[in-house]
Scaffold this active site. Structure first.
Site, PDB file in Angstrom:
ATOM      1  N   SER A  42       0.842  -1.196   0.000  1.00 49.18           N
ATOM      2  CA  SER A  42       0.000   0.000   0.000  1.00 49.18           C
ATOM      3  C   SER A  42       0.875   1.243   0.000  1.00 49.18           C
ATOM      4  CB  SER A  42      -0.938  -0.023   1.210  1.00 49.18           C
ATOM      5  OG  SER A  42      -1.894   1.008   1.093  1.00 49.18           O
ATOM      6  N   ASN A  43       0.328   2.375   0.362  1.00 45.66           N
ATOM      7  CA  ASN A  43       1.100   3.624   0.431  1.00 45.66           C
ATOM      8  C   ASN A  43       0.530   4.484   1.555  1.00 45.66           C
ATOM      9  OD1 ASN A  43      -1.086   5.405  -0.663  1.00 45.66           O
ATOM     10  ND2 ASN A  43      -0.850   4.006  -2.380  1.00 45.66           N
ATOM     11  N   ARG A  44       1.062   5.691   1.701  1.00 44.26           N
ATOM     12  CA  ARG A  44       0.769   6.488   2.898  1.00 44.26           C
ATOM     13  C   ARG A  44      -0.442   7.409   2.752  1.00 44.26           C
ATOM     14  NH1 ARG A  44       5.711   9.436   2.856  1.00 44.26           N
ATOM     15  NH2 ARG A  44       4.635  10.802   4.303  1.00 44.26           N
TER      16      ARG A  44
END
Ligand code: PMT
Length: 408
Positions: free
Chosen positions: A208-210
């Site tokens: 995923s990412n932030r």
């Protein structure tokens, strides 16, 4: 909405009340009419006389006062007079009273009788702001369409630095000014994506990412408050659904693509603010990977680019992509503008810690075809969203006026 606004400034009892006169002066300087309502404790921090002199109107302080011989109660006439009510500072107590719908003083009663845009600018210590009870009240208020301005991180009255400082007067004034656009998107459907996607590695892990979803949710809140039918396709985030927004939750890039493809033909504006995964594991492991087996070998494959596909499925919509860059902001944004067949790319520099992923604020540059770029300076994501919709509305009105004169 008229050019000049009738603003009722509610002042509750916190040290940030000393900034209320500055808010009044700035609003009056911009040509707006201002009246003030003070809670019982506000007078300990700022004198009614100061606000009376600056507004040239008596300050509302008592509940259920009768207007001069008219028989109309003042909280009703004040609520009818105001285009906007802004409570700044909004203390814990005032936030709680508004969330609970109490009618125990003039300000709270007037807010209950009021049907226009209500803004609150909280001010308190970090500990108070983080309390579950306060966060629940804030969520309740936002869920009912109340516009939250701040708080921000900065020096607090306790001498510490942290979250809870009231937004600066110019930010509060800009948010009040922004309410003039209420209703200008009526009749339009806006589709917005927000948040990250999760691409499963095994039943417990994902890539995923932030992205927190704050930028996309701010856009959705703004679109809905301006009267648009607002469809929000959200990846996994912990944010409440803004008032008036139709939300569809998805997890993966493939689910987001499928949902957007279904909804985009209905939309006149599509904004891709989500940080969609570019790659996913070719296949997810069926059971949890064991540490003792050593690091697994991962094979990744590309995901479908949703924004690029939009040219086919929503050819008539204004197609707006975001670009999260850590270097070469302009050249990367322009490459995406062409490569993804978008009308706009809104680029943000996510290498900075004060903007982009997870932050309350953003600073963006809008790159458009055959038009100069526009930079929207650092401010709250909700205000950035407001400026973006101002620009979009201008562009759509220009296109529609052109079509009308050419009979298109
Ligand atoms: O959510 P926040 O914490 O508030 O942070 C906001 C943000 C930084 C996520 C937001 O402002 C932002 O920049 N969103 C776009 C992030 C991104 O994926 O950028 P990109 O440069 O990788 O992609 C460019 C565009 O293509 C984006 O509109 C993206 O949605 C779209 N895309 C990307 C991959 C893919 N498979 N399909 C897409 O449609």
């Amino acid at each position: 909405m008229p050019e000049s606004l009738n603003v009722l400034l509610g002042v509750s009892g916190g040290i940030a009340a000393f900034k209320a006169p500055e808010i009044v002066r700035s609003l009056r300087g911009n040509g707006h009419s201002v009246r003030c309502a003070m809670t019982r404790s506000a007078g300990a921090f700022v004198t009614p006389l100061t606000l009376e002199v600056l507004t040239e109107f008596p300050v509302y302080r008592e509940e259920y006062l009768q207007a001069n011989n008219s028989g109309e109660e003042l909280h009703i006439s004040a609520a009818r007079w105001a285009d906007v009510i802004c409570v700044a500072p909004a203390t814990c107590n005032t936030l709680a009273r508004l969330a609970l719908g109490l009618a125990d003083d003039f300000l709270a009663t007037t807010c209950l009788a009021f049907t226009g845009s209500l803004l609150v600018a909280p001010a308190m210590t970090s500990e108070m702001w983080e309390k579950e009870a306060i966060q629940a009240h804030v969520t309740t208020l936002q869920g009912r369409g109340v516009i939250l301005v701040g708080p921000v991180v900065g020096p607090l009255a306790t001498g510490e630095t942290g979250m809870g400082r009231m937004a600066e007067p110019d930010e509060i004034v800009a948010a009040i000014e922004g309410t003039r656009n209420r209703g200008d998107l009526r009749g339009r459907t806006v589709l917005i994506t927000a948040g990250p996607t999760h691409e499963a590695l095994d039943p417990v892990r994902f890539l995923s990412n932030r992205s927190s979803g704050k930028m996309g949710f701010s856009l959705a809140a703004e679109a809905a408050s301006r009267g648009a039918r607002t469809l929000l396709v959200s990846g996994p985030v912990c944010l409440p659904t803004p008032h008036g927004v139709e939300r569809i939750d998805v997890t993966t890039a493939a689910e987001m693509a499928e949902t957007v493809e279904k909804l985009a033909p209905e939309a006149g504006i599509v904004i891709m603010a989500a940080a969609v995964a570019d790659f996913r594991p070719e296949s997810a492991f069926e059971s949890k990977l064991k540490k003792v087996s050593g690091p697994p070998e991962l094979r990744l494959e590309g995901t479908e680019d949703i924004l690029t596909r939009l040219g086919e499925i929503a050819p008539n919509a204004l197609r707006v992509g975001f670009a999260a860059e850590t270097e070469k902001l302009e050249s990367e944004a322009r490459r995406k503008l062409e490569g993804k067949n978008a009308h706009w790319i809104v680029a943000n520099d996510v290498s900075r810690s004060d903007i982009g992923f997870g932050s309350e604020d953003n600073e963006v540059t809008v790159f458009r075809r055959n038009q100069p770029s526009v930079t929207i300076p650092l401010q709250a994501k909700r205000l950035v969203a407001g400026r973006l919709f101002d620009l979009m509305q201008q562009e759509l009105e220009g296109v529609e006026a052109g079509m009308a004169t050419t009979g298109g």
